[in-house]
Design an enzyme around this catalytic site. Structure first.
Site, PDB file in Angstrom:
ATOM      1  N   ARG A 157       0.777  -1.162   0.113  1.00 34.96           N
ATOM      2  CA  ARG A 157      -0.132   0.085  -0.014  1.00 34.96           C
ATOM      3  C   ARG A 157       0.772   1.130   0.118  1.00 34.96           C
ATOM      4  NH1 ARG A 157      -5.102  -2.017   4.198  1.00 34.96           N
ATOM      5  NH2 ARG A 157      -6.155  -2.672   2.042  1.00 34.96           N
ATOM      6  N   GLY A 163     -12.370  -4.069   1.548  1.00 31.81           N
ATOM      7  CA  GLY A 163     -13.906  -3.473   1.660  1.00 31.81           C
ATOM      8  C   GLY A 163     -14.354  -2.547   0.903  1.00 31.81           C
ATOM      9  N   LYS A 166     -14.707 -14.437   6.684  1.00 32.05           N
ATOM     10  CA  LYS A 166     -15.919 -14.206   7.040  1.00 32.05           C
ATOM     11  C   LYS A 166     -16.954 -14.041   5.877  1.00 32.05           C
ATOM     12  CE  LYS A 166     -16.859 -11.292  10.339  1.00 32.05           C
ATOM     13  NZ  LYS A 166     -16.813  -9.778  11.090  1.00 32.05           N
ATOM     14  N   GLY A 178      -6.835  -7.063   1.179  1.00 30.59           N
ATOM     15  CA  GLY A 178      -5.371  -6.987   1.934  1.00 30.59           C
ATOM     16  C   GLY A 178      -4.758  -8.216   2.166  1.00 30.59           C
TER      17      GLY A 178
HETATM   18  P1  ADP Z   1      -9.039 -10.089   2.227  1.00 29.42           P
HETATM   19  O1  ADP Z   1      -8.135  -9.343   3.391  1.00 29.42           O
HETATM   20  O2  ADP Z   1      -8.240 -10.871   1.344  1.00 29.42           O
HETATM   21  O3  ADP Z   1     -10.420  -9.696   2.139  1.00 29.42           O
HETATM   22  P2  ADP Z   1      -9.988 -11.815   4.566  1.00 29.42           P
HETATM   23  O4  ADP Z   1      -9.873 -10.868   5.636  1.00 29.42           O
HETATM   24  O5  ADP Z   1     -11.418 -12.064   4.127  1.00 29.42           O
HETATM   25  O6  ADP Z   1      -9.308 -11.540   3.134  1.00 29.42           O
HETATM   26  O7  ADP Z   1      -9.479 -13.364   5.098  1.00 29.42           O
HETATM   27  C1  ADP Z   1      -8.166 -13.470   5.073  1.00 29.42           C
HETATM   28  C2  ADP Z   1      -8.130 -14.607   6.235  1.00 29.42           C
HETATM   29  O8  ADP Z   1      -8.908 -15.802   6.195  1.00 29.42           O
HETATM   30  C3  ADP Z   1      -6.676 -15.174   6.356  1.00 29.42           C
HETATM   31  O9  ADP Z   1      -5.970 -14.613   7.694  1.00 29.42           O
HETATM   32  C4  ADP Z   1      -6.765 -16.470   6.343  1.00 29.42           C
HETATM   33  O10 ADP Z   1      -5.970 -17.272   7.367  1.00 29.42           O
HETATM   34  C5  ADP Z   1      -8.205 -16.903   6.853  1.00 29.42           C
HETATM   35  N1  ADP Z   1      -8.857 -18.127   6.509  1.00 29.42           N
HETATM   36  C6  ADP Z   1      -8.659 -18.804   5.304  1.00 29.42           C
HETATM   37  N2  ADP Z   1      -9.306 -19.984   5.124  1.00 29.42           N
HETATM   38  C7  ADP Z   1      -9.669 -20.240   6.505  1.00 29.42           C
HETATM   39  C8  ADP Z   1      -9.961 -21.288   7.146  1.00 29.42           C
HETATM   40  N3  ADP Z   1     -10.077 -22.411   6.578  1.00 29.42           N
HETATM   41  N4  ADP Z   1     -10.041 -21.392   8.598  1.00 29.42           N
HETATM   42  C9  ADP Z   1      -9.811 -20.094   9.097  1.00 29.42           C
HETATM   43  N5  ADP Z   1      -9.358 -18.823   8.527  1.00 29.42           N
HETATM   44  C10 ADP Z   1      -9.107 -18.881   7.317  1.00 29.42           C
HETATM   45 MG    MG Z   2      -8.603  -9.076   5.607  1.00 31.54          MG
END
Ligand code: ADP
Ligand code: MG
Length: 397
Positions: free
Chosen positions: A36, A378, A201, A354
């Site tokens: 970033r 987001g 989530k 991120g």
């Molecule tokens: P982004 O920041 O790319 O939008 P998110 O914040 O939604 O992504 O999710 C990222 C997190 O999801 C990572 O820290 C990863 O460890 C977690 N994650 C991925 N798969 C699983 C899983 N099966 N169980 C728990 N956490 C998970």
């Molecule tokens: Mg994230």
């Protein structure tokens, strides 16, 4: 949407207030991914070249109006200096006479970074008059405002939204580039169009799934959110991450997808372990046979191969959210296979989020391997949900 470009704004020799997104991941005070900061450089360099005096405001994490030392932007100022190739001044204060004096003392091409704007409770206040007081203070440091903190444009915050109403303004290069890419994903994308979602989530992603369902050809679901889908289908998910309250919505989405003829790809094999830790022994199981005392931490190789082949058959692909807990090497393979497939998309491939951006860099990919890596999780998701983003609305003329 008619957002003024940076070139259309007279910044030569002016005092410029610049909103950046410098919200980088830190571990024990060390920046683990400076993507970033790098993405902010084109606009900062342009302003410096134009002989502007640049006051940068940005946030780090969610200090919620408190001076949390671990969320200070001071280490970011050091990294920014290195990347920019010139010294960046730092103000530990955000509001007050001393800041104003420091801003006014800047000479042409000098850069001053203000401390974490979210140390000020007014930044994120729901009360417009409170935000306006802070926005007015920020505006007093400058003649014009440049909005380049894409990762925060979905927030109605003082330094993002309110300040744009007080000064002549424009979008910086990063905001302009992000919006251009998002337009390609929403206005008539080249088909087939595939979307891959993962991450922790499911509730964060339901809006996107819902809005994109009638626009995509393929939707693949991995990450922690996949277990809410499996649970909705009545499968045993062991101790995997789940959001029980989202199950009805997920069922509704699955029903709608069927009606629309959209292919929702769910994993057929899962890498499970007894605990959420790097050392926890991994086992590969069928998605129908997750042991009741184990949790799913990655998609299996069969699923990853199926996702990869679907991805490579698309002309347009958007990916948000890691397929597994990529932070632990034993559970990073699914994310790596999906990332590799994205680099082989003949058309445009976009990585958003991120953690997803950090994941591809950590796994050894280069930014240039992808069509575009968005800096905003987001913000890009809300854009794709079809929502109006306050930070973009405020820039419109
Ligand atoms: P982004 O920041 O790319 O939008 P998110 O914040 O939604 O992504 O999710 C990222 C997190 O999801 C990572 O820290 C990863 O460890 C977690 N994650 C991925 N798969 C699983 C899983 N099966 N169980 C728990 N956490 C998970
Ligand atoms: Mg994230």
């Amino acid at each position: 949407m008619n957002i003024p470009t940076l070139e259309s704004l007279d910044v030569r020799g002016k005092q410029v207030l610049l909103r950046c997104d410098l919200n980088v991941p830190l571990k024990d005070g060390v920046i683990t991914d400076d993507g970033r900061i790098r993405a902010s450089l084109p606009t900062i360099s342009y302003l410096v070249e134009q002989g502007a005096s640049v006051v940068i405001t940005a946030h780090l994490g969610r200090p919620k109006g408190e001076r949390k030392p671990e969320l200070s932007l001071a280490p970011i100022a050091i990294r920014l200096s290195e990347l920019l190739g010139q010294s960046v001044k730092f103000s530990p204060e955000i509001v007050g006479e001393s800041v104003l004096a420091q801003a006014q003392a800047l000479t042409a091409g000098e850069v001053l970074l203000l401390e974490n704007i979210r140390y000020e409770a007014a930044e994120t206040s729901k009360d417009e008059s409170e935000r306006l007081v802070l926005a007015t203070a920020l505006a007093s440091y400058a003649d014009v405002f440049v909005s380049d903190g894409f990762g925060a444009v979905h927030r109605k915050h003082a330094s993002v939204y309110d300040v744009a109403k007080l000064l002549p303004h424009a979008a910086g290069y990063l905001v302009a580039a992000e919006v251009e890419v998002l337009k390609k994903l929403t206005d008539n994308p080249e088909r087939p169009y595939g979307v891959v979602l993962g991450g922790a989530k499911v509730s964060d992603k339901i809006g996107v799934i819902s809005n994109l369902l009638d626009k995509v050809n393929v939707l693949a679901i991995g990450g922690g959110m996949l277990f809410t889908f499996l649970a909705a289908q009545g499968k045993e998910i062991g101790t995997s991450l789940v959001e029980v309250e989202s199950i009805p919505t997920v069922l509704e989405l699955l029903g709608r997808a069927k009606e629309l003829g959209v292919d929702i790809l769910l994993p057929t094999d899962i890498v499970v372990a007894p605990a959420f830790s790097a050392e926890s022994p991994a086992t590969l199981v069928s998605a129908d046979a997750i042991p009741h005392d184990q949790m799913g931490l990655d998609i299996g190789p069969e699923s990853a191969a199926a996702f990869a082949s679907a991805i490579k058959s698309c002309q347009t692909v958007f990916w948000n959210g890691p397929m597994g807990v990529f932070e632990f090497a034993a559970f990073a393979a699914g994310t790596k296979t999906v990332a590799q497939a994205l680099t082989e998309v003949p058309g445009i491939s976009v990585v958003g989020g991120g953690d997803s951006a950090a994941a591809v860099r950590k796994l050894g990919f280069n930014d240039s391997d992808f069509g575009y890596i968005s800096t905003g999780g987001g913000a890009s998701l809300e854009y794709l949900e079809g929502k109006e983003l306050p930070g973009l609305i405020a820039l419109q003329n």
